[in-house]
Structures are given as C-alpha cells and as structure tokens.
Motif scaffolding. Structure first.
Motif, short mmCIF file in Angstrom:
data_model
loop_
_atom_site.label_atom_id
_atom_site.label_comp_id
_atom_site.label_asym_id
_atom_site.label_seq_id
_atom_site.Cartn_x
_atom_site.Cartn_y
_atom_site.Cartn_z
N LEU A 30 0.83 -1.20 0.00
CA LEU A 30 0.00 0.00 0.00
C LEU A 30 0.86 1.25 0.00
N GLY A 31 1.99 1.24 0.71
CA GLY A 31 2.88 2.40 0.73
C GLY A 31 3.42 2.73 -0.66
N ASN A 32 3.81 1.71 -1.40
CA ASN A 32 4.31 1.93 -2.76
C ASN A 32 3.20 2.42 -3.69
N ILE A 33 1.97 1.92 -3.49
CA ILE A 33 0.84 2.39 -4.30
C ILE A 33 0.57 3.86 -4.02
N ILE A 34 0.64 4.26 -2.74
CA ILE A 34 0.41 5.67 -2.38
C ILE A 34 1.46 6.56 -3.03
N LYS A 35 2.72 6.13 -3.00
CA LYS A 35 3.78 6.91 -3.64
C LYS A 35 3.54 7.07 -5.13
N ARG A 36 3.11 6.00 -5.76
CA ARG A 36 2.85 6.05 -7.20
C ARG A 36 1.68 6.96 -7.52
N ILE A 37 0.65 6.95 -6.68
CA ILE A 37 -0.52 7.81 -6.91
C ILE A 37 -0.16 9.26 -6.72
N LEU A 38 0.61 9.57 -5.70
CA LEU A 38 0.94 10.97 -5.40
C LEU A 38 1.90 11.56 -6.43
N ARG A 39 2.72 10.71 -7.03
CA ARG A 39 3.62 11.20 -8.08
C ARG A 39 2.83 11.57 -9.34
N GLY A 40 1.61 11.06 -9.44
CA GLY A 40 0.74 11.40 -10.56
C GLY A 40 1.02 10.59 -11.79
#
Length: 442
Positions: free
Chosen positions: A432-442
């Motif tokens: 989930l942490g890696n998914i959040i990073k990917r989402i926030l990077r756009g």
C-alpha cells in the motif's frame, strides 16, 4: 372424667395424605369382626454406633498443657493516609505520564487503572519495554480541539464515582498521539486509520513514504494513545464532532497543503471535511471506504459494541475489541507482539471501551446519512480534488459490488489489492505504501 372407648379412631388425630387404611382381619376362627384403621408409618430402626475413639487421649490424672491466648484482631485506622501504599509503587511508563492530568484527586489509584481494566493473567504486560512502549517513543502529543462545556471530573455511568485518569481530559485542549516520519521540507501526507484501529496500523507504510514525503499518522480521540474522555464530558464521539476535531488537528500539524489517506469507516468524515477545504488538498486516497448502500450497516463484529447492556461488556473485552475486530475483517494474521499494542488501551483502562461503545452507537445512528453525503460530494460538479480509491478485494466487511461502477461513472481512479482485506495497511503495508507513492507522483 373417663373417656369412652371406641374401636373407630378419631380422623382428626391422624392426618395422612393418602388416606390409606389397613384392614385388619379377625382371628382365623372369625370370632372378631373386621376393623379398619388408618395406616400408620412404620417406626425407623436406629442403629447405635460405638463411640469414636480419641486419637491422642490424655491419660487420667495428666495435666493438660495451657491453651495459647487468642490472637488479638489488628486495629485499623478509620482512614489511611493517601501516601501510604501496601506495595511499592512502580514508575509509570512515559506514555501514561504524558496523558496524566495535573489534578490527581481521583477515586482510583493510577497503578490499577480506573476500575474497569483487564490487566493481569495471560495478557499481562511483560517486564521491561514492550512493542507498545517502542511505538509510543516514536511519537509525540499534539494539542488540538478544545473541550466543550464545563471542566468537571468525569464520572462512571454506573455508580457516579469519579473515573481514573484514563477517562479524564488532559486539559482544556485534547492530546492527540502522532507519529511522524520524513523531512519536514517534503510534501505532507496525513495517514488516518479506520474503525476500530490505531495509527500503529500504518507502521509499515510510514518507512516507505519517509524518503519522499513527510508522513504523519495519528490516533483518533478514543483510540490508541490519544485522549479518551468519558462521553458527555467534553466530547461525545459523534461524527459531527469528529469532523470538527479533524479540522483542528490538521490546522495544528499541517497548516499548509497536504494529501490525505483515510481507511475504512472514517472516510465519510474526512470527505465531509475535504468538501470545505479543497484548496488545501493535493490528493485524497480512500482505502476500502463504505460507499454503497450495502455498506451503511455495520458488521456484527462491530455492531455488538452498541448492544443494550451487552455492548458495555463487549466493548471492555480487549480481545473482542482489538484482536477479533481486526482479524475478522480480512486475511490479516496478527502477530502477538502487534496484538500487545492494539490491546494496550483496553488493558490499562476502561476509557477505551466506553469510547468504543459511544462511537459504535454514533455510527449506527448517522453512518447511513454520512455515506449518502459522501457519495453526493464525490459526485458533485464542485468536487475538484484528485480522488483515488484503493480496495482490498478480500474485505469481509464491505462488499466490492457497486464500487467499481461508482468510480467509473465519476472518473475516479481505482486500485485493487488482491491479497488485502478491509485493513489494507495491516495486511499489505509495504504494498500500500508503494501504491500511495505512485498515486501521489501522478
């Protein structure tokens, strides 16, 4: 005065329940007529047992030893001095000292909780620092959201006695436990846990985000190490109060723009806050939020905490309130060291149980209206915040039916976690942490 003889007995003299009679026949020669008499009970034969011999008989003429004088009952004073303790006082751990109010004029001693604790036995805390102590050492207390009403001492709902320090507010403003990771110069991400959980559920997400973001996880009021005031004494745990309290906390920890990640049943509260603060949000990520009509009813694992009478008992059970509530919602296999952190609030005080009972009642009353409001907000033309829904497909509480259709119709992004359940941050924290990073990077 002579009493006349009669062959017929007086019926008032012999009282029997069965009125049976015994017929006594005459002699074999038939000289006497047949007579009827009441059936009398047969006398029992008593066996006289020989007397029991004494074990150590004292011979006749021997002088017996003098008897010891009786022990005098100890004398107690009417009231014991407050400083007198029958056992040595152990130093309080740091997390309890931080939440301890200044005025200690309470009816229970701090060493034994507030009269509703379940400490001891199988689930007693081991000597030395525990996982909960290590987690507490990573965080800090943040003051936010003022109490309402007067500042009188909280009393228990059963006997009206003053509660212990765990059920008292720590001052005019509540204490929130927050754990922060990453540089303060990085963009801020606020991680909000669900119901019933703690900020500890993001323990595996914080390190993943810390290299690029300033990530903050906190405990809601009534959970974890944050304040747990007795209901009706400064905080009633309604959804409207949580919305107002969240605004106060965000102003304290993130005055500038931020992104928010919220999981579970607290998502409608965050969406209601975000509606009026879209200019402050970069991105909103909802993890397994209740979003359809089928999600408006709490699962039985949570609804039991609001039952009449039994809810008061169930909410004080540390295993039912922490272990069962977290593991029954998905495939999460809780380790014992993690379970000690989740159980800690329920073991040391009944304040967490009272808060859990109040929150569950509020959820049962207002959750449906909040879900409808959340759908309306996310569907409105005025909603401009980037929104992503992450969904653990092995959620046993909230069905996935209708979630994908809702997102497609509104062009909201959706990300699936096939191996995660309702508490995705517990099941698959690093993923989930890696998914959040990917989402926030756009």
């Amino acid at each position: 005065m002579s009493v006349p003889y009669t062959d017929k007995p007086d019926p008032q003299k012999f009282m029997f329940s069965d009125h049976a009679v015994r017929t006594v026949a005459g002699k074999a020669s038939g000289h006497e007529p047949t007579k009827s008499y009441p059936l009398l009970p047969r006398p029992r034969r008593c066996l006289r047992l020989p007397p029991k011999p004494e074990r150590n008989p004292i011979p006749h003429g021997t002088r017996q030893p003098p008897m010891a004088p009786p022990l005098a009952a100890p004398r107690f004073h009417a009231t014991l001095p407050r400083g007198l303790l029958l056992r040595p006082r152990k130093p309080l751990p740091s997390w309890r000292r931080a939440a301890r109010p200044d005025d200690q004029d309470l009816y229970v001693d701090d060493d034994i909780g507030d009269g509703f604790s379940f400490s001891g036995g199988k689930y007693a805390e081991a000597e030395g620092p525990s996982k909960a102590d290590e987690w507490f050492a990573q965080g800090r207390m943040v003051k936010a959201h003022a109490l309402y009403g007067n500042k009188e001492k909280a009393k228990d709902p059963f006997f009206g006695l003053t509660m212990g320090s765990g059920s008292q507010s720590s001052g005019d403003v509540f204490n929130w436990f927050c754990v922060e990771a990453g540089s303060s110069s990085n963009p801020t991400v606020l991680l909000i846990h669900g119901f019933p959980s703690q900020a500890y559920s993001y323990r595996n997400v914080l390190p993943v985000l810390s290299d690029k973001y300033r990530s903050i996880a906190f405990d809601w009021l009534g959970f974890g190490f944050s304040d747990k005031p007795q209901p009706k004494y400064g905080f009633d745990y309604t959804l409207d109060e949580y919305t107002s309290a969240l605004e106060s906390l965000i102003d304290a920890v993130a005055p500038d723009k931020l992104s928010i990640v919220v999981q579970g049943y607290f998502a409608p509260i965050v969406v209601k806050y975000a509606k009026d603060h879209q200019d402050k949000l970069n991105h909103l990520i909802l993890v397994n939020p209740p979003i359809t009509d089928k999600h408006a009813k709490l699962p039985s694992t949570l609804a039991c905490f609001s039952n009449f009478l039994l809810g008061e008992v169930f909410s004080q059970d540390p295993l039912r309130a922490s272990d069962k509530a977290l593991t029954s919602s998905g495939p999460y296999m809780m380790k014992e060291e993690d379970a000690t952190v989740y159980r800690r609030p329920y073991l040391v005080s009944g304040a967490s149980g009272f808060a859990l009972n109040a929150i569950t009642r509020a959820m049962g009353k207002d959750l449906k209206a909040y879900i409808e409001s959340m759908r309306s907000i996310l569907s409105s033309d005025s909603w401009n915040t980037k929104t992503t829904i992450c969904w653990g497909l092995r959620d046993r509480w909230l069905t996935y039916d209708g979630v994908e259709d809702f997102c497609d119709g509104l062009k909201h992004s959706i990300v699936q976690l096939p191996m995660a359940g309702h508490h995705a941050q517990d099941d698959r924290g690093e993923e989930l942490g890696n998914i959040i990073k990917r989402i926030l990077r756009g």
